[in-house]
Scaffold this motif. Sequence first.
Motif, PDB file in Angstrom:
ATOM      1  N   SER A   1      -5.523   3.084   2.187  1.00  0.00           N
ATOM      2  CA  SER A   1      -6.102   2.227   3.222  1.00  0.00           C
ATOM      3  C   SER A   1      -7.628   2.319   3.224  1.00  0.00           C
ATOM      4  O   SER A   1      -8.320   1.298   3.316  1.00  0.00           O
ATOM      5  CB  SER A   1      -5.552   2.626   4.589  1.00  0.00           C
TER       6      SER A   1
ATOM      7  N   SER B   1       0.835  -1.198   0.000  1.00  0.00           N
ATOM      8  CA  SER B   1       0.000   0.000   0.000  1.00  0.00           C
ATOM      9  C   SER B   1       0.870   1.247   0.000  1.00  0.00           C
ATOM     10  O   SER B   1       0.562   2.233  -0.670  1.00  0.00           O
ATOM     11  CB  SER B   1      -0.906   0.011   1.235  1.00  0.00           C
TER      12      SER B   1
ATOM     13  N   LYS C   1      -8.936   0.438   0.213  1.00  0.00           N
ATOM     14  CA  LYS C   1      -8.820  -1.008   0.418  1.00  0.00           C
ATOM     15  C   LYS C   1      -9.934  -1.539   1.302  1.00  0.00           C
ATOM     16  O   LYS C   1     -10.479  -2.609   1.054  1.00  0.00           O
ATOM     17  CB  LYS C   1      -7.469  -1.338   1.079  1.00  0.00           C
TER      18      LYS C   1
END
Length: 68
Positions: free
Chosen positions: A33, A18, A36
């Motif tokens: 994040s 990431s 995701k």
Amino acid sequence: MPIVMRLDRMLAQRKITSKELAARVGVSEVTVSCIKRGRIQGIRFAQLEAFCQVLRCKPGDLIDYVEP
């Protein structure tokens, strides 16, 4: 919500973290994040395009529709 993000799956397939994706796309790690985890209300086409360029994929590889 029936639309889900599959960014985590694509990151695993491409063996990219990431942190690396965030740096290459030019967004924060927090943004990656949130995407995701599906904690977003929308995504800019420019960001989606950048993700696809870095991950060498199509938008449909990152976004999926799941029957409710």
